[in-house]
Design a protein around this motif. Structure first.
Motif, short mmCIF file in Angstrom:
data_model
loop_
_atom_site.label_atom_id
_atom_site.label_comp_id
_atom_site.label_asym_id
_atom_site.label_seq_id
_atom_site.Cartn_x
_atom_site.Cartn_y
_atom_site.Cartn_z
N GLU A 3 -33.29 -34.38 -6.29
CA GLU A 3 -33.71 -33.39 -7.29
C GLU A 3 -33.14 -32.01 -6.99
N LEU A 4 -33.03 -31.68 -5.71
CA LEU A 4 -32.47 -30.38 -5.32
C LEU A 4 -31.02 -30.26 -5.77
N THR A 5 -30.23 -31.31 -5.59
CA THR A 5 -28.82 -31.29 -5.99
C THR A 5 -28.71 -31.12 -7.51
N LEU A 6 -29.50 -31.87 -8.26
CA LEU A 6 -29.47 -31.74 -9.72
C LEU A 6 -29.89 -30.34 -10.16
N PHE A 7 -30.89 -29.78 -9.53
CA PHE A 7 -31.34 -28.44 -9.85
C PHE A 7 -30.23 -27.42 -9.59
N LEU A 8 -29.55 -27.52 -8.46
CA LEU A 8 -28.46 -26.59 -8.12
C LEU A 8 -27.28 -26.74 -9.09
N ILE A 9 -26.98 -27.94 -9.51
CA ILE A 9 -25.90 -28.16 -10.48
C ILE A 9 -26.27 -27.51 -11.82
N ARG A 10 -27.52 -27.66 -12.25
CA ARG A 10 -27.98 -27.05 -13.51
C ARG A 10 -27.90 -25.52 -13.44
N VAL A 11 -28.33 -24.94 -12.33
CA VAL A 11 -28.29 -23.49 -12.18
C VAL A 11 -26.84 -22.99 -12.18
N ALA A 12 -25.96 -23.68 -11.47
CA ALA A 12 -24.54 -23.29 -11.45
C ALA A 12 -23.94 -23.39 -12.84
N TYR A 13 -24.26 -24.45 -13.56
CA TYR A 13 -23.75 -24.63 -14.93
C TYR A 13 -24.23 -23.49 -15.83
N LEU A 14 -25.49 -23.14 -15.76
CA LEU A 14 -26.01 -22.04 -16.57
C LEU A 14 -25.38 -20.71 -16.20
N ALA A 15 -25.15 -20.48 -14.91
CA ALA A 15 -24.51 -19.23 -14.47
C ALA A 15 -23.09 -19.14 -15.04
N ILE A 16 -22.33 -20.22 -14.97
CA ILE A 16 -20.96 -20.23 -15.51
C ILE A 16 -20.99 -20.04 -17.01
N LEU A 17 -21.92 -20.67 -17.69
CA LEU A 17 -22.04 -20.53 -19.14
C LEU A 17 -22.34 -19.08 -19.52
N TRP A 18 -23.26 -18.41 -18.81
CA TRP A 18 -23.58 -17.02 -19.10
C TRP A 18 -22.41 -16.09 -18.81
N ILE A 19 -21.67 -16.36 -17.76
CA ILE A 19 -20.48 -15.55 -17.46
C ILE A 19 -19.48 -15.65 -18.61
N PHE A 20 -19.28 -16.85 -19.13
CA PHE A 20 -18.37 -17.05 -20.26
C PHE A 20 -18.87 -16.30 -21.50
N VAL A 21 -20.15 -16.41 -21.81
CA VAL A 21 -20.71 -15.74 -22.99
C VAL A 21 -20.57 -14.23 -22.87
N LEU A 22 -20.88 -13.67 -21.71
CA LEU A 22 -20.78 -12.22 -21.52
C LEU A 22 -19.34 -11.73 -21.59
N SER A 23 -18.40 -12.50 -21.06
CA SER A 23 -16.99 -12.09 -21.14
C SER A 23 -16.50 -12.16 -22.58
N ALA A 24 -16.95 -13.15 -23.34
CA ALA A 24 -16.57 -13.24 -24.75
C ALA A 24 -17.12 -12.04 -25.53
N ILE A 25 -18.35 -11.65 -25.25
CA ILE A 25 -18.94 -10.48 -25.91
C ILE A 25 -18.16 -9.22 -25.54
N SER A 26 -17.74 -9.10 -24.29
CA SER A 26 -16.96 -7.94 -23.85
C SER A 26 -15.63 -7.85 -24.60
N VAL A 27 -14.95 -8.97 -24.77
CA VAL A 27 -13.68 -8.98 -25.50
C VAL A 27 -13.89 -8.60 -26.96
N ILE A 28 -14.92 -9.13 -27.57
CA ILE A 28 -15.20 -8.80 -28.97
C ILE A 28 -15.53 -7.32 -29.11
N ARG A 29 -16.32 -6.77 -28.18
CA ARG A 29 -16.65 -5.35 -28.22
C ARG A 29 -15.41 -4.47 -28.10
N SER A 30 -14.51 -4.81 -27.19
CA SER A 30 -13.30 -3.99 -27.02
C SER A 30 -12.38 -4.12 -28.22
N ASP A 31 -12.36 -5.27 -28.89
CA ASP A 31 -11.56 -5.41 -30.11
C ASP A 31 -12.13 -4.58 -31.25
N MET A 32 -13.45 -4.50 -31.33
CA MET A 32 -14.07 -3.76 -32.43
C MET A 32 -14.08 -2.27 -32.20
#
Length: 160
Positions: A3-32
């Motif tokens: 369960e610990l391994t699955l929990f750590l994989i989920r947390v890492a996946y969510l962290a990478i997903l949020w990094i992607f979302v925030l970088s996409a928002i940053s690019v859109i902001r600089s374009d606008m």
């Protein structure tokens, strides 16, 4: 898997997903809204009047000072703009004083402006950059007669 391994994989996946979302928002902001320009760069590139408001006249013509900027290499060879109409916008946009038909040039790529009796070239947050010789500029940089400014595949020079 534990369960610990699955929990750590989920947390890492969510962290990478949020990094992607925030970088996409940053690019859109600089374009606008455009890229942020440091205060020091704004002051050097935008000439001010005596009280800091409005634009001042370009410097008085001195013997040996440049009078125009001209395209010396690239698809727009011979195109020029007079420096008495400074600041001069360079890019692919319709509002540019020197309009370049080059895939590596941004809509509002660079600007040439005067401060006192010196001329500066400033990159306006372009994707591919502005170069003096082979050096990419990141802040307003002084240019003199004959200095080659490369924008995409195009080379410009200040001339008399």
């Amino acid at each position: 898997m534990s369960e610990l391994t699955l929990f750590l994989i989920r947390v890492a996946y969510l962290a990478i997903l949020w990094i992607f979302v925030l970088s996409a928002i940053s690019v859109i902001r600089s374009d606008m809204f455009g890229a942020r320009v440091p205060e020091a760069a704004r002051g050097a590139a935008e000439p001010r009047g005596p009280k800091g408001k409005g634009r001042s006249k370009p410097p008085a013509k001195r013997r040996g000072s440049p009078t125009h900027v001209i395209v010396t290499e690239g698809s727009n060879v011979g195109e020029r703009a007079e420096l008495d109409q400074a600041p001069i916008l360079i890019g692919r946009g319709t509002d540019a004083a020197i309009r370049l038909d080059d895939d590596y040039v941004s809509t509002r790529h660079a600007r040439i402006a005067a401060s006192g009796d010196q001329w500066f070239v400033e990159d306006l947050g372009s994707t591919n950059g502005t170069y003096i010789g082979s050096v990419r500029i990141t802040q307003p940089t002084t240019v003199t007669l004959g200095t080659q400014v490369r924008i995409g595949k195009t080379i410009l020079e200040l001339r008399k």
